[in-house]
Design a protein around this motif. Sequence first.
Motif, PDB file in Angstrom:
ATOM      1  N   GLU A 242     -25.199 -23.744   3.374  1.00  0.00           N
ATOM      2  CA  GLU A 242     -24.696 -22.378   3.577  1.00  0.00           C
ATOM      3  C   GLU A 242     -23.054 -22.519   3.942  1.00  0.00           C
ATOM      4  OE1 GLU A 242     -26.642 -20.288   6.731  1.00  0.00           O
ATOM      5  OE2 GLU A 242     -28.587 -20.387   5.415  1.00  0.00           O
ATOM      6  N   PHE A 243     -22.202 -22.080   3.051  1.00  0.00           N
ATOM      7  CA  PHE A 243     -20.835 -22.392   3.323  1.00  0.00           C
ATOM      8  C   PHE A 243     -20.023 -21.459   2.643  1.00  0.00           C
ATOM      9  CE2 PHE A 243     -22.465 -24.083  -0.989  1.00  0.00           C
ATOM     10  CZ  PHE A 243     -21.388 -23.917  -1.637  1.00  0.00           C
ATOM     11  N   VAL A 244     -18.680 -21.290   3.025  1.00  0.00           N
ATOM     12  CA  VAL A 244     -17.736 -20.759   2.233  1.00  0.00           C
ATOM     13  C   VAL A 244     -16.717 -21.624   1.625  1.00  0.00           C
ATOM     14  CG1 VAL A 244     -17.567 -19.008   3.980  1.00  0.00           C
ATOM     15  CG2 VAL A 244     -16.009 -20.892   4.328  1.00  0.00           C
ATOM     16  N   HIS A 245     -16.320 -21.205   0.557  1.00  0.00           N
ATOM     17  CA  HIS A 245     -15.258 -22.142  -0.547  1.00  0.00           C
ATOM     18  C   HIS A 245     -14.197 -21.664  -0.484  1.00  0.00           C
ATOM     19  CE1 HIS A 245     -14.726 -23.842  -4.559  1.00  0.00           C
ATOM     20  NE2 HIS A 245     -13.805 -24.655  -3.527  1.00  0.00           N
ATOM     21  N   GLY A 246     -12.990 -22.253  -0.357  1.00  0.00           N
ATOM     22  CA  GLY A 246     -11.739 -21.587  -0.280  1.00  0.00           C
ATOM     23  C   GLY A 246     -11.188 -21.098   1.178  1.00  0.00           C
ATOM     24  N   LEU A 247     -10.213 -21.887   1.711  1.00  0.00           N
ATOM     25  CA  LEU A 247      -9.702 -21.625   2.991  1.00  0.00           C
ATOM     26  C   LEU A 247      -8.372 -20.858   3.010  1.00  0.00           C
ATOM     27  CD1 LEU A 247     -11.295 -24.625   5.123  1.00  0.00           C
ATOM     28  CD2 LEU A 247     -12.172 -22.330   4.671  1.00  0.00           C
ATOM     29  N   ALA A 248      -7.959 -20.020   3.783  1.00  0.00           N
ATOM     30  CA  ALA A 248      -6.658 -19.573   3.720  1.00  0.00           C
ATOM     31  C   ALA A 248      -5.886 -20.584   4.402  1.00  0.00           C
ATOM     32  CB  ALA A 248      -6.565 -18.282   4.427  1.00  0.00           C
ATOM     33  N   ALA A 314      -2.873 -19.549   6.877  1.00  0.00           N
ATOM     34  CA  ALA A 314      -2.269 -20.684   7.874  1.00  0.00           C
ATOM     35  C   ALA A 314      -1.725 -21.779   7.081  1.00  0.00           C
ATOM     36  CB  ALA A 314      -3.657 -20.912   8.658  1.00  0.00           C
ATOM     37  N   GLU A 315      -0.615 -22.398   7.566  1.00  0.00           N
ATOM     38  CA  GLU A 315      -0.063 -23.388   7.173  1.00  0.00           C
ATOM     39  C   GLU A 315       0.136 -24.456   8.076  1.00  0.00           C
ATOM     40  OE1 GLU A 315       3.002 -22.869   3.805  1.00  0.00           O
ATOM     41  OE2 GLU A 315       3.210 -20.993   4.696  1.00  0.00           O
ATOM     42  N   PRO A 349       0.044 -20.009  12.280  1.00  0.00           N
ATOM     43  CA  PRO A 349      -1.401 -19.178  12.331  1.00  0.00           C
ATOM     44  C   PRO A 349      -0.841 -18.207  10.961  1.00  0.00           C
ATOM     45  CG  PRO A 349      -0.750 -19.275  14.702  1.00  0.00           C
ATOM     46  CD  PRO A 349       0.543 -19.957  13.929  1.00  0.00           C
ATOM     47  N   ALA A 350      -1.989 -17.757  10.421  1.00  0.00           N
ATOM     48  CA  ALA A 350      -2.018 -16.937   9.266  1.00  0.00           C
ATOM     49  C   ALA A 350      -0.898 -15.408   9.797  1.00  0.00           C
ATOM     50  CB  ALA A 350      -3.123 -16.482   8.692  1.00  0.00           C
ATOM     51  N   SER A 351      -0.865 -15.430  10.821  1.00  0.00           N
ATOM     52  CA  SER A 351      -0.055 -13.861  11.372  1.00  0.00           C
ATOM     53  C   SER A 351       1.342 -14.038  11.205  1.00  0.00           C
ATOM     54  CB  SER A 351      -1.039 -13.108  12.431  1.00  0.00           C
ATOM     55  OG  SER A 351      -0.908 -14.104  13.594  1.00  0.00           O
ATOM     56  N   HIS A 352       1.639 -15.378  11.419  1.00  0.00           N
ATOM     57  CA  HIS A 352       2.975 -15.795  11.720  1.00  0.00           C
ATOM     58  C   HIS A 352       3.848 -16.101  10.440  1.00  0.00           C
ATOM     59  CE1 HIS A 352       6.122 -17.591  14.284  1.00  0.00           C
ATOM     60  NE2 HIS A 352       5.092 -17.414  15.468  1.00  0.00           N
ATOM     61  N   GLU A 353       5.159 -15.736  10.632  1.00  0.00           N
ATOM     62  CA  GLU A 353       6.122 -15.643   9.452  1.00  0.00           C
ATOM     63  C   GLU A 353       6.936 -17.244   9.779  1.00  0.00           C
ATOM     64  OE1 GLU A 353       8.933 -12.530   9.537  1.00  0.00           O
ATOM     65  OE2 GLU A 353       7.308 -11.280   8.540  1.00  0.00           O
TER      66      GLU A 353
END
Length: 368
Positions: A242-248, A314-315, A349-353
């Motif tokens: 059980e998994f997710v493929h592809g991460l942000a 997220a970077e 974080p993904a919410s951050h510029e």
Amino acid sequence: MTQRLPPSLTPLDTALTALLKTVDPIAPVELSLTEAAGCISAGMPLLPAHPPRDIAAVDGWALSANDLVGASSYSPLPLAELPAWVDAGDVMPAGCDCVLDIDAVEVSGPLAQVLAEGVPGQGVGRRGSDIAESSPAAAAGYPVGAAALLLARAAGSDKLSVRRPRLRIVNVPGATVTMQMIADLARAAGLDVSTHEAGSRDVTSIAEALDVTACDLLLTVGGSGGGRGDATVMALAQRGAEFVHGLALQPGRTAAAGQLGKVPAAALPGAPGPALAAWLALVLPLVDRLSARQPRRTVTLPLARKIASSVGIAEIALLAEEHKAWMPLAVGEWPLHAIARADAWLLIPASHEGFAAGERVDAYLMRE
């Protein structure tokens, strides 16, 4: 051929939260000091006092300070008998609480006289002065380093209680250099690492290597993208994971994460940069939970340059310390020379510029 990305990307926080809620710390094990090095301490066993008794810290004459009041070269104090001579490390004789230098006692045949006063504790190593009674060799939740090993050896211990997760790494042909990098990082993090080669890049060969019967964490390296030879994700599905493929996550978008049975599993990309990013952002938190490790230390410094980031993903930025500031080396894509130079990494974080030049940021060290 252009690599195809997964049809949708799962937020890093979402994937990590789902993984961590099913993971508990593993049971501690007793390992020899050599094997325990680098593992996460479980806080036991408690060490006995060292030294176990008062000992001489220097070579000299063992005496009682109370018996030497007023002694000087102008007013020598005669002794009824010769005092005991001790070498550094000898147990202090009963009734003695100081050690005087060789020239502080004048000996002539069976007669001796003291030429100086003494102070209680002078030249003496007190019981427990190096290691207090019932001290831990290493605080629970922290790596066993050289200092902890020194304390354990000095106290006569030959084993330590640690948590050492068992990691199985499956290498998909074509990603050997990246797999070796991940294995080196895992060993440095205190894991018991075993590496295995998939026979080929096809689904059946990879699926056969996904054995979780003797591991606490499973990683695959390579074959997680959308190319014609990328079959790792299909192999995980074939085994019922059980998994997710592809991460942000950038780099590392083609990583996958989930569970195979009750064992957490992650599929890392075959390129060094994306694999390292997935290791830092996704796998290390799993390792820390399995090891019951205390939070990792961050170092706060101002940024030497601005870091810009895209909202929604997220970077991770690689940083080098220069003149008491963090110098960004790479964001988004990581060339090997940036990986080699990096002193620390920063999760945006993904919410951050991003962050402005001069802004103070908390970065994790690449090597602790």
